[in-house]
Design a protein around this motif. Structure first.
Motif, PDB file in Angstrom:
ATOM      1  N   LYS A 185      -1.554  14.260  14.038  1.00  0.00           N
ATOM      2  CA  LYS A 185      -0.616  13.014  14.334  1.00  0.00           C
ATOM      3  C   LYS A 185      -0.325  11.919  13.283  1.00  0.00           C
ATOM      4  O   LYS A 185      -0.383  10.746  13.436  1.00  0.00           O
ATOM      5  CB  LYS A 185      -1.029  12.334  15.605  1.00  0.00           C
ATOM      6  N   LYS A 186      -0.593  12.606  12.060  1.00  0.00           N
ATOM      7  CA  LYS A 186      -0.384  11.555  10.945  1.00  0.00           C
ATOM      8  C   LYS A 186       0.747  12.102  10.177  1.00  0.00           C
ATOM      9  O   LYS A 186       1.061  13.329   9.929  1.00  0.00           O
ATOM     10  CB  LYS A 186      -1.800  11.930   9.847  1.00  0.00           C
ATOM     11  N   LEU A 187       1.603  11.434   9.624  1.00  0.00           N
ATOM     12  CA  LEU A 187       2.913  11.370   8.880  1.00  0.00           C
ATOM     13  C   LEU A 187       2.622  11.164   7.384  1.00  0.00           C
ATOM     14  O   LEU A 187       2.422  10.140   7.185  1.00  0.00           O
ATOM     15  CB  LEU A 187       4.188  10.649   9.270  1.00  0.00           C
ATOM     16  N   VAL A 188       2.110  12.172   6.556  1.00  0.00           N
ATOM     17  CA  VAL A 188       1.708  12.002   5.203  1.00  0.00           C
ATOM     18  C   VAL A 188       2.854  12.362   4.270  1.00  0.00           C
ATOM     19  O   VAL A 188       3.260  13.645   4.388  1.00  0.00           O
ATOM     20  CB  VAL A 188       0.554  12.900   4.962  1.00  0.00           C
ATOM     21  N   ILE A 189       3.521  11.470   3.813  1.00  0.00           N
ATOM     22  CA  ILE A 189       4.864  11.723   3.025  1.00  0.00           C
ATOM     23  C   ILE A 189       4.282  11.599   1.352  1.00  0.00           C
ATOM     24  O   ILE A 189       3.755  10.743   0.920  1.00  0.00           O
ATOM     25  CB  ILE A 189       5.827  10.605   3.110  1.00  0.00           C
ATOM     26  N   ASP A 190       4.148  13.068   0.811  1.00  0.00           N
ATOM     27  CA  ASP A 190       3.637  13.135  -0.484  1.00  0.00           C
ATOM     28  C   ASP A 190       4.738  12.721  -1.639  1.00  0.00           C
ATOM     29  O   ASP A 190       4.344  11.850  -2.283  1.00  0.00           O
ATOM     30  CB  ASP A 190       3.527  14.492  -0.853  1.00  0.00           C
ATOM     31  N   GLU A 191       6.072  12.694  -1.178  1.00  0.00           N
ATOM     32  CA  GLU A 191       6.824  12.117  -1.989  1.00  0.00           C
ATOM     33  C   GLU A 191       8.405  11.801  -1.535  1.00  0.00           C
ATOM     34  O   GLU A 191       8.763  12.492  -0.726  1.00  0.00           O
ATOM     35  CB  GLU A 191       6.992  13.186  -3.388  1.00  0.00           C
ATOM     36  N   LYS A 223       2.711   8.220  -0.333  1.00  0.00           N
ATOM     37  CA  LYS A 223       1.710   8.441  -1.549  1.00  0.00           C
ATOM     38  C   LYS A 223       2.788   8.122  -2.825  1.00  0.00           C
ATOM     39  O   LYS A 223       2.210   7.480  -3.660  1.00  0.00           O
ATOM     40  CB  LYS A 223       1.497   9.870  -1.581  1.00  0.00           C
ATOM     41  N   GLU A 224       3.975   8.723  -2.813  1.00  0.00           N
ATOM     42  CA  GLU A 224       4.796   8.156  -3.923  1.00  0.00           C
ATOM     43  C   GLU A 224       6.288   7.979  -3.630  1.00  0.00           C
ATOM     44  O   GLU A 224       6.705   8.770  -2.589  1.00  0.00           O
ATOM     45  CB  GLU A 224       4.800   9.635  -4.868  1.00  0.00           C
ATOM     46  N   LEU A 225       6.857   6.950  -4.316  1.00  0.00           N
ATOM     47  CA  LEU A 225       8.146   6.576  -3.806  1.00  0.00           C
ATOM     48  C   LEU A 225       8.928   6.118  -5.146  1.00  0.00           C
ATOM     49  O   LEU A 225       8.297   5.524  -5.957  1.00  0.00           O
ATOM     50  CB  LEU A 225       8.170   5.283  -3.024  1.00  0.00           C
ATOM     51  N   LEU A 226      10.207   6.749  -5.139  1.00  0.00           N
ATOM     52  CA  LEU A 226      11.144   6.365  -6.258  1.00  0.00           C
ATOM     53  C   LEU A 226      12.257   6.373  -5.828  1.00  0.00           C
ATOM     54  O   LEU A 226      13.075   7.498  -5.528  1.00  0.00           O
ATOM     55  CB  LEU A 226      10.828   7.239  -7.798  1.00  0.00           C
ATOM     56  N   ILE A 227      12.965   4.995  -5.940  1.00  0.00           N
ATOM     57  CA  ILE A 227      14.288   4.826  -5.498  1.00  0.00           C
ATOM     58  C   ILE A 227      15.185   4.497  -6.587  1.00  0.00           C
ATOM     59  O   ILE A 227      14.579   3.447  -7.344  1.00  0.00           O
ATOM     60  CB  ILE A 227      14.307   4.123  -4.105  1.00  0.00           C
ATOM     61  N   ALA A 228      16.283   4.983  -6.919  1.00  0.00           N
ATOM     62  CA  ALA A 228      17.167   4.252  -8.340  1.00  0.00           C
ATOM     63  C   ALA A 228      18.408   4.426  -7.865  1.00  0.00           C
ATOM     64  O   ALA A 228      19.156   5.359  -7.119  1.00  0.00           O
ATOM     65  CB  ALA A 228      16.942   5.246  -9.384  1.00  0.00           C
ATOM     66  N   ASP A 229      19.203   3.519  -8.371  1.00  0.00           N
ATOM     67  CA  ASP A 229      20.548   3.355  -8.590  1.00  0.00           C
ATOM     68  C   ASP A 229      21.065   3.215  -7.020  1.00  0.00           C
ATOM     69  O   ASP A 229      21.950   4.038  -6.394  1.00  0.00           O
ATOM     70  CB  ASP A 229      21.240   4.544  -9.299  1.00  0.00           C
ATOM     71  N   LEU A 277       6.741   3.068  -6.454  1.00  0.00           N
ATOM     72  CA  LEU A 277       5.202   2.686  -5.782  1.00  0.00           C
ATOM     73  C   LEU A 277       4.147   3.398  -6.613  1.00  0.00           C
ATOM     74  O   LEU A 277       4.271   4.388  -7.049  1.00  0.00           O
ATOM     75  CB  LEU A 277       5.119   3.439  -4.447  1.00  0.00           C
ATOM     76  N   SER A 278       3.241   2.397  -6.823  1.00  0.00           N
ATOM     77  CA  SER A 278       2.090   2.763  -7.795  1.00  0.00           C
ATOM     78  C   SER A 278       0.940   3.667  -7.392  1.00  0.00           C
ATOM     79  O   SER A 278       0.397   4.421  -7.767  1.00  0.00           O
ATOM     80  CB  SER A 278       1.626   1.713  -8.648  1.00  0.00           C
ATOM     81  N   SER A 279       0.689   3.168  -5.712  1.00  0.00           N
ATOM     82  CA  SER A 279      -0.337   3.808  -5.053  1.00  0.00           C
ATOM     83  C   SER A 279       0.048   3.930  -3.647  1.00  0.00           C
ATOM     84  O   SER A 279       1.037   3.462  -3.303  1.00  0.00           O
ATOM     85  CB  SER A 279      -1.647   3.188  -5.339  1.00  0.00           C
ATOM     86  N   LEU A 280      -0.852   4.582  -2.875  1.00  0.00           N
ATOM     87  CA  LEU A 280      -0.253   4.916  -1.409  1.00  0.00           C
ATOM     88  C   LEU A 280      -0.108   3.810  -0.889  1.00  0.00           C
ATOM     89  O   LEU A 280      -0.830   2.650  -0.821  1.00  0.00           O
ATOM     90  CB  LEU A 280      -1.172   6.050  -0.958  1.00  0.00           C
ATOM     91  N   LEU A 281       0.744   3.922   0.342  1.00  0.00           N
ATOM     92  CA  LEU A 281       1.291   2.796   1.278  1.00  0.00           C
ATOM     93  C   LEU A 281       0.784   3.356   2.561  1.00  0.00           C
ATOM     94  O   LEU A 281       1.285   4.350   3.118  1.00  0.00           O
ATOM     95  CB  LEU A 281       2.657   2.169   1.232  1.00  0.00           C
ATOM     96  N   SER A 282      -0.166   2.749   3.397  1.00  0.00           N
ATOM     97  CA  SER A 282      -0.457   3.460   4.670  1.00  0.00           C
ATOM     98  C   SER A 282      -0.015   2.150   5.735  1.00  0.00           C
ATOM     99  O   SER A 282      -0.265   1.185   5.662  1.00  0.00           O
ATOM    100  CB  SER A 282      -1.990   3.587   4.723  1.00  0.00           C
TER     101      SER A 282
END
Length: 700
Positions: free
Chosen positions: A99-105, A164-170, A196-201
């Protein structure tokens, strides 16, 4: 028998193996067709909404938890649109069992979305939001949706969300509002990049808790006003570090903002080339921010730092601030984009449940440096332009926990090219009454450009001059006591002509220019003491009015106090009007005598000291010939019946008495190195009916 059984088992095994292969191949076939089905279903759904949608690439890998999307576009006949160039979503499938939503990227690029409000209906990329919500139907179990019990929380789909990792552009989102065919708003928000530089929980098991040990960074944030074709806001970058938040407390370790530009100006605005924005700032940062959101609301901040902020203060011809007009235009667009609140539902709150709106504030220090204010006032002719450069502000200990807590303030700035203002002191910003104790110094402020602001008070304009000022001010429980020492260097005024006065304003008999000339010392300086006092609670209290009155009174008081030791009389009035009647004690002459007596010489020595100290000052010496002179000249002991009748020759002889006396005065002063232009002689005045002794009147 055994052979028969072995044969049966072998047949069954082969069948099971074949069946397993069929299942695997079928599952793979279904999985391979699933993206096609999803793609077809999504396009069909968009078509039902009146949107022609197209997807260049879509892939779904349920076993590894990956979704890829490329080239998604949509457009309807009304011009509503959306676009997504690339989307990549990686989810840890195994973590879902816990029951954990772990988004790697999460990677998203090229998002374009049009939001349109028309007659209070919202369309996101062409999708009617209200219609879509109506199609979804009511909530089947509203109790389940609102219950906060542990049993209900345990049924939540996830207990934790981890990114864990986020990149949004344009990214670009544009919002427009149309009312009865009229475009009321067209605002666009743009983000070049967010990472995002490190994980957000996010912990959902108990009270929602957000934690981010690293940082999130935004680059190239802009808000654009498409109606005016101007930027409302642009920020080069924003970095937020180390965040923890729940329903009771928000804590942020550090925030840094770089390159802020606020409210771009029109190219034809006054000074638009030099001042492209109403406000721009190199950087703003703060550290250790805490925000308590419970019953006892509180804001704490260790340090706020502002580096190089430039502010334009522009007052237009109507007397309004251009910044205010620009903000009103933006706020009107924002308001037109918001939903119309058609009903107000009041929720009764019991006395014990009423929230406490008081916020406890505790800020350790605020610092601003290397900043600038450019001031333009078009409401006055000629236009006033002033620049405050190198502004440094430091404020410490801002706290309302105790109402009488004392904050320290230090302000320094350069005025235009060479002037300087420094202010330092203490104040109680949260006390019920005003309490301030400050010292201020003003140095080398050129006054001519400030002339329009004194013209209405004094009916004079400033030709030239420089201001130096020292002020100490105390306000104790709204009672102000201040002393201002004003030093005016080479300060000259010119009286306003009648046509320069404001409408219905009468010309006043206020010879301020003369008063200032009387106070000039040998270095062409004027020094005034201005005491200011009053009750700030009084409805009639006006600092501007008080200073005007005090300034006028200070002029006269200074003149009277300075000139009295030199024999000044007529000092009963302390009004500036009386300066035109200021007279010195006259010199008295015995009948027929034109030479200076010892007493007269003593008076002239005193006046020569005054003229030496004030070379810009001139004195008039006006002889008055009286009846005793005439009686001596005519050798009469009594006045004839019918009075003294003078012939032309006798009048000339009496006038010569006066001229000789005046000349002896001037000769004496010239011999004492007094400038000739400082001694002004008058024609003799003959008063044969005046029985007093003859005089030489001394005036300014």
């Amino acid at each position: 028998m055994l052979n028969t059984q072995s044969t049966v088992f072998m047949v069954i095994r082969r069948c099971l193996v074949r069946l397993l292969w069929v299942v695997i191949i079928g599952a793979l076939l279904i999985l391979s067709l699933l993206p096609v089905g999803v793609k077809f279903g999504v396009n069909s759904w968009f078509k039902q909404q009146g949107i022609e949608a197209y997807t260049q690439h879509f892939s779904l890998s349920p076993m590894v938890g990956r979704i890829e999307l490329a080239g998604l576009t949509g457009l309807n006949e009304q011009g509503d649109y959306f676009q997504l160039d690339n989307l990549l979503l990686d989810v840890d499938v195994l973590a879902l069992w816990d029951k954990k939503l772990v988004i790697d990227e999460v990677t998203m690029e090229g998002l374009k979305l049009g939001v349109r409000k028309i007659d209070d209906q919202y369309f996101f990329g062409g999708i009617n939001v209200a219609s879509l919500l109506n199609q979804s139907g009511p909530v089947k179990n509203p109790k389940l949706a609102s219950d906060d019990s542990p049993a209900v929380k345990s049924q939540a789909p996830f207990t934790n969300i981890i990114l864990k990792e986020l990149l949004i552009a344009d990214v670009e989102v544009c919002a427009t509002a149309n009312d009865s065919g009229n475009e009321r708003a067209n605002l666009c928000a743009v983000i070049d990049e967010a990472s995002l530089s490190s994980l957000l929980s996010v912990d959902l098991l108990a009270a929602p808790q957000i934690n981010m040990a690293g940082s999130i960074k935004l680059k190239g944030l802009r808000v654009q006003d498409k109606l005016e074709k101007l930027n409302v806001l642009s920020i080069a970058s924003v970095t937020v570090e180390s965040v923890s938040a729940n329903s009771e407390l928000v804590q942020i370790q550090h925030v840094n903002l770089q390159g802020l530009n606020l409210l771009q100006r029109q190219s034809n605005d006054l000074y638009a080339t030099e001042e492209k924005h109403h406000l721009d700032m190199d950087s703003l940062s703060f550290s250790s921010l805490g925000l308590a959101l419970g019953n006892k609301k509180a804001l704490s901040l260790h340090q706020l730092s502002i580096e190089t902020i430039n502010i334009l203060v522009h007052r237009n011809h109507d007397g309004d601030l251009a910044l205010s007009d620009r903000l009103d235009h933006i706020l009107a667009q924002v308001e037109s984009l918001l939903p119309v609140n058609k009903s107000q539902i009041e929720v009764p709150v019991s006395e014990g449940d009423k929230p406490n709106d008081d916020v406890i504030i505790a800020i350790n220090s605020i610092a601003m440096k290397s900043s600038r204010v450019f001031f333009v006032d078009q409401n006055i002719e000629p236009v006033v332009v002033q620049t405050l450069n190198d502004i440094q502000i430091n404020v410490s200990n801002i706290s309302n926990a105790v109402t009488d807590s004392v904050s320290s303030v230090a302000i320094g700035m350069q005025v235009n090219d060479h002037g300087r203002i420094d202010v330092a002191g203490d104040l109680q910003p949260f006390a019920t009454k005003t309490n301030i104790n400050i010292d201020a110094k003003i140095k080398a402020i050129d006054m001519h450009s400030l002339s329009p602001y004194i013209e209405r008070n004094l009916q004079y304009k400033i030709q030239r001059g420089q201001l130096n000022n020292v002020m100490t001010a105390k306000v104790i429980d709204n009672e102000i006591e201040a002393n201002i020492e004003v030093i005016l260097n080479k300060f000259y005024l010119q009286r306003l002509a009648s046509e320069e006065l404001a409408k219905d304003e009468e010309q006043q008999n206020l010879p301020v220019g003369m008063a200032l000339n009387l106070l000039r010392d040998g270095d062409d300086k004027i020094i005034l003491e201005l005491p200011v006092s009053g009750d700030m609670d009084s409805p009639d209290f006006s600092l501007r009015k008080i200073i005007g009155v005090v300034f006028r009174k200070a002029l006269t008081t200074a003149v009277v106090n300075y000139y009295t030791p030199f024999g000044l009389v007529n000092i009963a009035s302390a009004a500036v009007d009386s300066i035109t009647q200021l007279q010195f004690s006259p010199m008295i002459f015995q009948p027929g005598v034109t030479t200076l007596t010892a007493i007269n010489q003593e008076r002239l020595v005193q006046l020569s000291q005054l003229l030496t100290a004030k070379p810009q000052l001139s004195l008039s010496f006006c002889p008055v010939v009286t009846q005793p002179d005439a009686m001596t000249l005519f050798k009469l002991s009594v006045v004839p019946e019918g009075g003294l009748k003078l012939t032309s020759e006798q009048r000339k002889q009496l006038q010569k008495y006066g001229v000789d006396r005046a000349q002896s005065v001037k000769k004496f002063l010239i011999e004492r190195k007094i400038l000739s232009e400082q001694v002004i002689l008058c024609q003799s005045e003959i008063k044969v009916d005046d029985k007093s002794l003859a005089t030489v009147e001394v005036g300014i």
